[in-house]
Design a protein around this motif. Structure first.
Motif, PDB file in Angstrom:
ATOM      1  N   ASP A   1       0.640  -1.525  -0.448  1.00 64.74           N
ATOM      2  CA  ASP A   1      -0.162  -0.296  -0.171  1.00 64.74           C
ATOM      3  C   ASP A   1       1.128   1.107   0.077  1.00 64.74           C
ATOM      4  N   SER A   2       2.041   1.419  -0.482  1.00 63.16           N
ATOM      5  CA  SER A   2       2.662   2.321  -0.805  1.00 63.16           C
ATOM      6  C   SER A   2       2.443   3.542  -1.369  1.00 63.16           C
ATOM      7  N   HIS A   3       1.259   3.243  -2.223  1.00 63.38           N
ATOM      8  CA  HIS A   3       1.178   4.070  -2.474  1.00 63.38           C
ATOM      9  C   HIS A   3      -0.304   5.785  -1.798  1.00 63.38           C
ATOM     10  N   LYS A   4      -0.726   5.025  -0.638  1.00 62.81           N
ATOM     11  CA  LYS A   4      -1.169   6.015   0.149  1.00 62.81           C
ATOM     12  C   LYS A   4      -1.109   6.490   1.013  1.00 62.81           C
ATOM     13  N   LEU A   5      -1.690   7.439   0.802  1.00 62.10           N
ATOM     14  CA  LEU A   5      -0.718   8.716   1.755  1.00 62.10           C
ATOM     15  C   LEU A   5      -0.442   8.198   3.041  1.00 62.10           C
ATOM     16  N   LYS A   6      -0.843   7.194   4.047  1.00 67.40           N
ATOM     17  CA  LYS A   6      -0.648   7.596   4.986  1.00 67.40           C
ATOM     18  C   LYS A   6       0.610   6.960   5.266  1.00 67.40           C
ATOM     19  N   VAL A   7       0.702   5.562   4.493  1.00 64.43           N
ATOM     20  CA  VAL A   7       2.404   4.505   4.005  1.00 64.43           C
ATOM     21  C   VAL A   7       2.997   5.165   3.551  1.00 64.43           C
ATOM     22  N   ALA A   8       2.507   6.335   2.729  1.00 63.75           N
ATOM     23  CA  ALA A   8       4.416   6.665   2.190  1.00 63.75           C
ATOM     24  C   ALA A   8       4.360   7.919   2.777  1.00 63.75           C
ATOM     25  N   ARG A   9       3.987   8.297   3.846  1.00 62.31           N
ATOM     26  CA  ARG A   9       4.438   9.350   4.840  1.00 62.31           C
ATOM     27  C   ARG A   9       5.140   8.296   6.556  1.00 62.31           C
ATOM     28  N   GLU A  10       4.430   7.162   6.453  1.00 63.73           N
ATOM     29  CA  GLU A  10       5.366   6.778   7.462  1.00 63.73           C
ATOM     30  C   GLU A  10       6.458   6.156   6.719  1.00 63.73           C
ATOM     31  N   ASN A  11       7.010   6.513   5.470  1.00 63.20           N
ATOM     32  CA  ASN A  11       8.022   5.642   4.659  1.00 63.20           C
ATOM     33  C   ASN A  11       8.562   6.607   4.113  1.00 63.20           C
ATOM     34  N   ASP A  12       8.583   8.152   5.021  1.00 60.70           N
ATOM     35  CA  ASP A  12       9.900   8.960   4.501  1.00 60.70           C
ATOM     36  C   ASP A  12       9.258  10.367   3.348  1.00 60.70           C
TER      37      ASP A  12
ATOM     38  N   SER B   1      14.019  11.581  -8.462  1.00 59.50           N
ATOM     39  CA  SER B   1      15.042  12.117  -8.038  1.00 59.50           C
ATOM     40  C   SER B   1      15.514  12.974  -7.012  1.00 59.50           C
ATOM     41  N   VAL B   2      14.242  14.474  -7.077  1.00 56.25           N
ATOM     42  CA  VAL B   2      14.727  15.700  -6.484  1.00 56.25           C
ATOM     43  C   VAL B   2      14.786  15.367  -5.047  1.00 56.25           C
ATOM     44  N   PRO B   3      13.739  14.952  -4.277  1.00 63.63           N
ATOM     45  CA  PRO B   3      13.705  14.744  -2.822  1.00 63.63           C
ATOM     46  C   PRO B   3      14.453  14.379  -2.453  1.00 63.63           C
ATOM     47  N   PHE B   4      15.378  13.372  -3.070  1.00 60.06           N
ATOM     48  CA  PHE B   4      16.013  12.703  -1.968  1.00 60.06           C
ATOM     49  C   PHE B   4      18.145  13.879  -1.699  1.00 60.06           C
ATOM     50  N   ILE B   5      17.664  14.368  -3.442  1.00 54.72           N
ATOM     51  CA  ILE B   5      19.259  15.793  -3.883  1.00 54.72           C
ATOM     52  C   ILE B   5      18.808  16.601  -2.577  1.00 54.72           C
ATOM     53  N   ILE B   6      17.187  16.904  -2.504  1.00 53.30           N
ATOM     54  CA  ILE B   6      17.009  18.192  -0.514  1.00 53.30           C
ATOM     55  C   ILE B   6      17.483  17.791   0.829  1.00 53.30           C
ATOM     56  N   LYS B   7      16.566  16.618   0.360  1.00 51.23           N
ATOM     57  CA  LYS B   7      16.870  16.421   2.213  1.00 51.23           C
ATOM     58  C   LYS B   7      18.609  15.577   2.469  1.00 51.23           C
ATOM     59  N   GLU B   8      19.004  14.721   1.488  1.00 51.94           N
ATOM     60  CA  GLU B   8      20.470  14.253   1.814  1.00 51.94           C
ATOM     61  C   GLU B   8      20.951  15.279   1.263  1.00 51.94           C
ATOM     62  N   GLY B   9      21.199  16.009   0.580  1.00 53.07           N
ATOM     63  CA  GLY B   9      22.000  17.262   0.039  1.00 53.07           C
ATOM     64  C   GLY B   9      23.132  16.273  -1.216  1.00 53.07           C
ATOM     65  N   PHE B  10      23.270  17.325  -2.333  1.00 54.48           N
ATOM     66  CA  PHE B  10      23.930  16.930  -3.379  1.00 54.48           C
ATOM     67  C   PHE B  10      24.697  15.822  -3.268  1.00 54.48           C
ATOM     68  N   GLU B  11      25.742  16.545  -2.125  1.00 55.36           N
ATOM     69  CA  GLU B  11      26.864  15.123  -1.953  1.00 55.36           C
ATOM     70  C   GLU B  11      26.654  14.138  -1.857  1.00 55.36           C
TER      71      GLU B  11
END
Lengths: 505, 414
Positions: free
Chosen positions: B14-25, B214-224
């Motif tokens: 159920d990763s497409h559901k908002l609740k599950v998605a939010r639990e998973n970052d 791919s952008v959220p990962f870059i924002i969260k973790e930084g470009f490095e």
């Protein structure tokens, strides 16, 4: 200014101009279908490719702005191959039915093939079948098989008339031009798509199958359909055992007045030149010898003098108006030019004007009275009224006039037996003359087609009466017309070739 | 070998559901996002070296920088979900298993280019995925993630999902924009200088679903952190697809620079039924075909594949075993391209259909050597003489298949 080198030749061009415009202006051959100066670039036909030094691939000239120092090649082997193969592709699904195609002789596809193609066909697959005869409306017939999908017609209805009747439907090589469901091509300028179409896909219902175009002889003229005075090409031809007939009008490019287009009303207005012509002179309803009638008219005018009125028409040329004014002064005739030929529903913001006569401005400038009140006043003591280049007899009768009436007209009309004298005169395309349009452009209509129908030019008629040897337009200008205030800085020879704006001081 | 950045949540129920998605970052990058200025976000993405994953591989940061800042007109983000390249099915996985990742990416990207309205142009045939994505968007609106105040921050973002009418060419970005404007999906003439796309005359960015995701990962973790994966010129990861005669077909997220043969043999499990690999198309059907013996040493990145005479494209590999008869493959592809040619410019409209018909004639046994010569000469006009890159793709097919499998083609003709 920028300088570019085309095939080794240096050319001066305007900065930021489109390369294709400059190439065409300098007589460099650039085959193209989709580009049209009035419609702009679309870049879909890919025919106008040229090599530009420094660019890896050939570029389309219609999407390339010129830059100083550009080096262009239009004749290289690579470009020749591009053109040849591009034409080959255009012809893969083209029916190649030139012998029965109306466009043959003025077809871009044909011309470019003769210029850049000339290969043996490699196509041995079945061609796509499409509709050969689609009536789009507004006298336009579409043959989908001949179409090269340059979309000039589509862009005309979307960019110029903004009526959006046409579109391309279906994808790939099955695509074709069509009107939208339930909609017909219907706008006052629709027939321009026929001229725009570079091939025989759009043909005129009115013109198709009447003449092969290479028999037609074009002459330049000014449209007399309204006061815009668009530049025309009059295509006429004398077939064996027939009179010299006009087969169509086409727009002539004239940036000062009409650009590249004319309206459908003007385009079909050629019919009055062929049909319904007044063929004989009449005296009191009886057919008469031509010379006898002209002499009779002269006697009438000389006898009535101030009891006679010349009711002239704004369809007359500037020279004719000037000479008639002179005639009225010499013989002490009254003159008026009241004319009601307005149509409030005719004009628009493109070309068409409510005033459906070509030369009302010239009458105004020569100071000839044109009000109804003046006409009514003048009619009161008149015994003879001569209608010149018009036949609206009922109009003056409605104003309470019941004396003698004479008519000089080129087209036939009813109830001729009630009139004293009728003489056929040369129609619009049978005599030259200058016209002043609604925006004060003075233009020369050159067309002088010699018809079998017996008629007399008004300039000749006036000359016969005044006997001063002035019968050509040039002679009229020299005899005093050029002294008129509004023509002070204008030379007749310039007017012959250009539309010139008159400056009123 | 497998590095899950975009596909991290794919296997969660159920990763497409908002609740599950939010639990998973999901949406966890937004806090950092709104603490940064739009310029800083753009800079971060630019430094990460993120490359567009729709096939072209152009730098995403460079593309975003074309948007005038400040712009006197509204700016728009347009997400290209018109995934219709044969052999490509990566965006579909994101839309199916993690639509909230895309929405999160849209928020980050729109913020960077100061856009307040994003459009998603989804392929018309993706009915199920359009519904799933719409449900996710609705959920996000309800939760206050989209709308006037994104998660309570002072930033407004609307997202509109637009379904295409079923045209391959609308995956080409300018045709997509035309189609989105309500016109016929015809590619536009390419501008002379680099400039943004113009959506209703407003500067816009068109990016692929995977790029945006791919952008959220870059924002969260930084470009490095992003640059830690992949190679110098190809940082990060990409969703690679395998289809055809492979044992384990599917989508796998790999670092750029992974060895292609290793990927095929280790993850893909080699060819089905013990058959041998004959040829593969590396990234959607529009690339040059590669013969099995050409694969040695190829790594999965743009430069390596270019050096080996093909391209990475969308990363959707089509693998063919020895039972495949190449002329039939070509005919199949031609039928596709013939059907999908938009018909705007001459080389493509007439050239592709002629190629298709010629190939049909050859397969029917009526072909001659001259027909093959004609085909090969057509590639001259298809390549680089048309408005968009559709016709060149067909030229690549003609050139690469006929030249690499000459015997099979010439065996058919008299």
């Amino acid at each position: 200014m920028a300088i570019i080198t085309v095939d080794g030749r240096e050319i001066n061009v305007k900065d930021d101009a489109l390369l294709i415009d400059e190439l065409l202006a300098n007589d460099v051959s650039v085959p193209h279908f989709c580009y049209h100066p009035a419609l702009g670039k679309d870049g879909n036909c890919r025919m106008c490719m040229v090599e530009i030094e420094g660019q890896k691939r050939p570029q389309i000239a219609c999407d390339t702005p010129v830059k100083d120092g550009m080096i262009i090649r239009t004749q290289s082997e690579n470009i020749a191959r591009v053109k040849r193969q591009m034409l080959e592709l255009e012809l893969v699904n083209h029916p190649i039915d030139c012998p029965i195609c109306d466009q043959a002789g003025e077809c871009s596809l044909q011309n470019f093939y003769m210029e850049a193609g000339l290969y043996d066909s490699r196509v041995d697959i079945a061609k796509n079948k499409k509709q050969k005869h689609v009536d789009l409306g507004a006298n336009v017939i579409l043959d989908q098989e001949r179409c090269v999908l340059c979309t000039r017609c589509v862009r005309f209805t979307s960019n110029i008339t903004k009526t959006h009747e046409l579109g391309v439907v279906v994808r790939n090589d099955h695509s074709f031009i069509s009107t939208f469901p339930g909609i017909k091509l219907s706008n006052p300028y629709a027939m321009n798509v026929i001229d725009l179409c570079p091939v025989g896909a759009l043909t005129s219902k009115d013109f198709r199958f009447t003449q092969r175009v290479w028999f037609l002889k074009p002459q330049e003229a000014i449209c007399d359909g309204c006061s815009r005075g668009c530049s025309l090409l009059v295509d006429h031809n004398r077939e064996k055992y027939k009179d010299d007939l006009i087969y169509r009008y086409r727009p002539k490019h004239n940036d000062a007045v009409n650009g590249y287009f004319i309206c459908d009303y003007g385009r079909l207005n050629y019919k009055k030149e062929n049909d319904n012509r007044l063929k004989f002179a009449y005296i009191r309803g009886m057919e008469s010898e031509f010379e006898y009638a002209t002499l009779k008219l002269e006697r009438l005018l000389k006898r009535y003098n101030s009891k006679a009125l010349l009711l002239i028409s704004p369809t007359l040329s500037l020279e004719e108006i000037y000479r008639l004014k002179k005639l009225s002064q010499k013989l002490d005739l009254d003159i008026n030019s009241f004319d009601e030929n307005f149509d409030e529903s005719f004009g628009d913001d493109m070309l068409r004007q409510n005033d459906k006569t070509p030369n009302r401005r010239a009458i105004e400038l020569q100071g000839i009275e044109s009000s109804k009140e003046d006409l009514q006043k003048k009619l009161k003591d008149k015994d003879f009224v001569l209608l010149i280049n018009r036949a609206d007899v009922d109009m003056i009768k409605d104003l309470g006039y019941d004396g003698s009436i004479g008519v000089l007209s080129s087209s036939d009309f009813l109830h001729k037996d009630k009139l004293d004298i009728i003489i056929p005169v040369a129609s619009h395309t049978q005599r030259d003359g200058t016209f002043i349009n609604c925006d004060d452009f003075i233009q020369y209509s050159k067309c002088q087609i010699k018809r079998d129908i017996e008629s007399i030019k008004i300039l000749d008629l006036v000359e016969g009466i005044l006997n001063d040897g002035v019968s050509t337009c040039e002679a009229v200008w020299d005899s005093g017309l050029k002294e008129e205030n509004f023509l002070k800085d204008i030379n007749f020879n310039d007017v012959r070739f250009n539309s010139i704006k008159i400056e009123l001081k | 070998m497998i590095k899950k950045i975009v596909s991290k949540n794919f296997d969660i129920k159920d990763s497409h559901k908002l609740k599950v998605a939010r639990e998973n970052d999901r949406y966890s990058s937004l806090k950092k996002l709104f603490s940064m200025s739009p310029e800083a976000v753009l800079d971060e993405v630019d430094k990460s070296g993120l490359r567009g994953k729709g096939g072209g591989g152009a730098s995403a940061g460079a593309k975003w920088k074309l948007i005038p800042n400040p712009s006197d007109k509204p700016t728009y983000l347009i997400v290209n979900a018109d995934e219709s390249e044969p052999g490509t099915f990566k965006d579909r996985q994101i839309l199916e298993y993690d639509p909230h990742l895309l929405i999160e990416g849209i928020i980050c990207s729109s913020y960077a280019i100061k856009s307040n309205h994003a459009y998603i142009y989804i392929r018309g045939e993706y009915v199920f995925w359009a519904k799933r994505l719409q449900t996710a968007i609705d959920e996000a609106y309800e939760a206050g993630i989209l709308g006037d105040n994104v998660l309570g921050y002072d930033y407004k973002l609307e997202v509109t999902l637009h379904r295409g009418a079923g045209a391959y060419i609308c995956g080409e970005k300018s045709a997509l924009v035309e189609s989105l404007e309500g016109k016929r999906g015809h590619p536009r003439l390419k501008p002379k200088q680099k400039e943004p796309e113009w959506f209703f005359d407003c500067p816009s960015v068109v990016n692929n679903v995977e790029t945006i995701s791919s952008v959220p990962f870059i924002i969260k973790e930084g470009f490095e952190a992003y640059r830690a994966y992949g190679t110098e010129k190809n940082p990060g990861t990409m969703l690679f697809g395998m289809s055809g005669h492979i044992k384990n077909p599917g989508i796998y997220e790999l670092e750029f620079g992974t060895n292609m043969l290793e990927f095929i043999n280790k993850i893909g499990g080699g060819m089905r039924d013990g058959k041998k690999l004959k040829a593969l198309v590396p990234g959607g059907s529009s690339c040059h075909v590669l013969k099995a013996d050409e694969l040695e040493g190829i790594t999965l990145d743009y430069e390596s594949l270019k050096a080996h005479g093909s391209s990475l494209g969308t990363g959707g590999m089509i693998l063919m075993d020895e039972t495949v008869f190449m002329p039939k493959v070509v005919k199949n592809l031609f039928e596709f391209y013939h059907h999908e040619s938009c018909g705007q410019c001459t080389p493509c409209r007439e050239g592709v259909s002629w190629s298709d018909k010629l190939m049909g004639k050859i397969l029917d046994g009526n072909g001659t050597k001259k027909d093959l010569d004609t085909l090969l000469s057509l590639s001259f006009l298809l390549n680089g003489k048309s408005i968009c890159v559709f016709a060149p793709s067909v030229a690549f097919i003609i050139d690469s298949y006929i030249n690499k499998f000459k015997d099979e083609f010439y065996s058919l003709v008299k």
